[in-house]
Write a protein that holds these residues in place. Structure first.
Motif, short mmCIF file in Angstrom:
data_model
loop_
_atom_site.label_atom_id
_atom_site.label_comp_id
_atom_site.label_asym_id
_atom_site.label_seq_id
_atom_site.Cartn_x
_atom_site.Cartn_y
_atom_site.Cartn_z
N LYS A 114 18.85 -4.84 -7.49
CA LYS A 114 18.24 -4.08 -6.40
C LYS A 114 17.17 -3.13 -6.93
O LYS A 114 16.33 -2.65 -6.17
CB LYS A 114 19.31 -3.30 -5.64
CG LYS A 114 20.29 -4.19 -4.87
CD LYS A 114 21.30 -3.37 -4.10
CE LYS A 114 22.21 -4.26 -3.26
NZ LYS A 114 23.02 -5.17 -4.08
N TYR A 117 9.44 -2.08 1.54
CA TYR A 117 9.31 -3.54 1.47
C TYR A 117 10.27 -4.25 2.42
O TYR A 117 9.92 -5.27 3.02
CB TYR A 117 9.49 -4.05 0.04
CG TYR A 117 10.83 -3.77 -0.59
CD1 TYR A 117 11.91 -4.63 -0.40
CD2 TYR A 117 11.04 -2.64 -1.37
CE1 TYR A 117 13.14 -4.38 -0.96
CE2 TYR A 117 12.26 -2.38 -1.94
CZ TYR A 117 13.31 -3.25 -1.74
OH TYR A 117 14.54 -2.99 -2.30
N LEU A 118 11.47 -3.71 2.60
CA LEU A 118 12.43 -4.36 3.50
C LEU A 118 11.94 -4.35 4.94
O LEU A 118 12.02 -5.36 5.64
CB LEU A 118 13.79 -3.65 3.40
CG LEU A 118 14.77 -4.17 2.35
CD1 LEU A 118 16.03 -3.33 2.33
CD2 LEU A 118 15.12 -5.64 2.60
N GLN A 119 11.41 -3.20 5.37
CA GLN A 119 10.92 -3.10 6.74
C GLN A 119 9.70 -4.00 6.96
O GLN A 119 9.59 -4.70 7.97
CB GLN A 119 10.55 -1.65 7.07
CG GLN A 119 10.22 -1.42 8.53
CD GLN A 119 11.38 -1.79 9.45
OE1 GLN A 119 12.52 -1.39 9.24
NE2 GLN A 119 11.09 -2.61 10.47
N LYS A 121 10.67 -7.66 7.13
CA LYS A 121 11.33 -7.98 8.40
C LYS A 121 10.31 -8.06 9.54
O LYS A 121 10.44 -8.86 10.47
CB LYS A 121 12.41 -6.95 8.71
CG LYS A 121 13.66 -7.09 7.84
CD LYS A 121 14.75 -6.14 8.26
CE LYS A 121 15.98 -6.27 7.37
NZ LYS A 121 16.56 -7.62 7.39
N GLU A 175 11.20 -13.46 3.23
CA GLU A 175 12.46 -12.74 3.43
C GLU A 175 13.61 -13.51 2.78
O GLU A 175 14.50 -12.91 2.16
CB GLU A 175 12.73 -12.55 4.92
CG GLU A 175 13.98 -11.73 5.19
CD GLU A 175 14.16 -11.40 6.67
OE1 GLU A 175 15.15 -10.70 6.99
OE2 GLU A 175 13.32 -11.82 7.49
N LEU A 177 13.55 -12.91 -1.01
CA LEU A 177 13.97 -11.54 -1.32
C LEU A 177 15.48 -11.43 -1.20
O LEU A 177 16.15 -10.82 -2.05
CB LEU A 177 13.28 -10.56 -0.38
CG LEU A 177 13.71 -9.09 -0.53
CD1 LEU A 177 13.41 -8.56 -1.93
CD2 LEU A 177 13.01 -8.22 0.52
N MET A 178 16.05 -12.01 -0.13
CA MET A 178 17.50 -11.97 0.05
C MET A 178 18.22 -12.71 -1.07
O MET A 178 19.33 -12.33 -1.46
CB MET A 178 17.88 -12.56 1.41
CG MET A 178 17.49 -11.70 2.61
SD MET A 178 18.19 -10.02 2.53
CE MET A 178 16.71 -9.04 2.27
N LEU A 181 18.55 -10.09 -3.67
CA LEU A 181 19.43 -8.99 -3.29
C LEU A 181 20.89 -9.41 -3.17
O LEU A 181 21.78 -8.58 -3.29
CB LEU A 181 18.95 -8.39 -1.96
CG LEU A 181 17.61 -7.63 -2.02
CD1 LEU A 181 17.20 -7.20 -0.63
CD2 LEU A 181 17.71 -6.42 -2.95
#
Length: 271
Positions: A141, A152-154, A157, A177, A180-181, A184
């Motif tokens: 992470k 970056y997450l927002q 999304k 996304e 990235l997941m 993570l």
């Protein structure tokens, strides 16, 4: 008296399970044993740590293979952010190739992200008993904001992807996304605890590493049962001024865990 060993550099192409061609260089000495060397994030088989490690083993009479993961270097496929277990699949294809050639993989060695890949491999398969993690990241992470920017997450999304540009502003790759997941949700702690006791693991880290903090190496030591930790004082992430110490540390570890006789020295090298 030292034994002279002829070293040949052979280009080898291996298909992965996705029918992509993986390109590698085999430092061939004629030994039954082979060492596999894995590069890191957006890197390749030609980077200095990979070349020097393979050459060090070949000089000792032990064949070594360095290759490009899919989407990197000369190998086929598109680059994907994350992709940890997909790279484990690539490593599996490489190991099976040498097994089909009636050769024994004595060790798998990974630098940076490649360090994570060899550890994930060891957590899934119990067919290689010497694993070297060089500057791998324990907490996946961390280190993301430095590449993808704040929030970056927002942003991912909202838009479904993030473009990553170089210093000149040119877009180098796209992070989705899903990719990235993938990063993570890759659980390093759980994987480390699945590595069997009969698998010897060495983690090496530079005390001056500004890419992956030295503390990550300490975490690997806590979570892997059969583990040795070696800190190289003053070394950066690429071991720019510490290549000899890096190579000798890895060599000593692998040779001490090998059940086979290894040729001590090579005096002749051929390209």
């Amino acid at each position: 008296m030292p034994i002279a060993v002829e070293i040949q550099h052979q280009r080898v192409i291996i298909k992965n399970s996705y029918d992509e061609k993986l390109v590698g260089i085999l430092h061939e000495t004629g030994s039954k044993e082979v060492i596999i060397v894995c590069h890191g994030y957006r890197s390749c088989k030609e980077r200095i740590p990979m070349v020097n490690l393979a050459a060090a083993f070949a000089t000792e009479g032990i064949s070594a293979f360095r290759f490009d993961f899919a989407g990197n270097g000369e190998s086929e496929g598109s680059f994907q952010y994350g992709n940890y277990y997909r790279e484990v699949d690539d490593l599996r294809a490489v190991i099976q190739h040498f097994e089909h050639e009636k050769r024994s993989v004595a060790a798998i060695i990974g630098h940076s992200k490649g360090g994570n890949v060899v550890l994930l491999y060891a957590s899934r398969f119990n067919d290689v008993h010497n694993v070297v993690n060089i500057s791998g990241r324990f907490d996946l992470k961390r280190g993301i904001e430095g590449r993808l920017g704040k929030d970056y997450l927002q942003r991912i999304k909202n838009y479904g992807f993030i473009h990553v540009a170089n210093r000149k502003g040119n877009i180098e790759y796209r992070v989705t996304e899903e990719s990235l997941m993938d990063r993570l949700t890759t659980d390093t702690s759980a994987a480390c605890q699945l590595i069997p006791q009969n698998c010897r693991v060495l983690s090496i880290h530079g005390s001056a590493d500004k890419i992956v903090p030295m503390e990550d190496a300490m975490e690997f030591a806590k979570h892997i049962s059969n583990h040795k930790l070696h800190i190289i004082t003053g070394a950066d992430h690429e071991y720019t001024c510490h290549q000899n110490e890096l190579a000798s540390t890895v060599l000593d570890f692998v040779k001490s865990g090998s059940s086979h006789d290894m040729a001590p020295t090579a005096k002749k090298s051929l390209r």
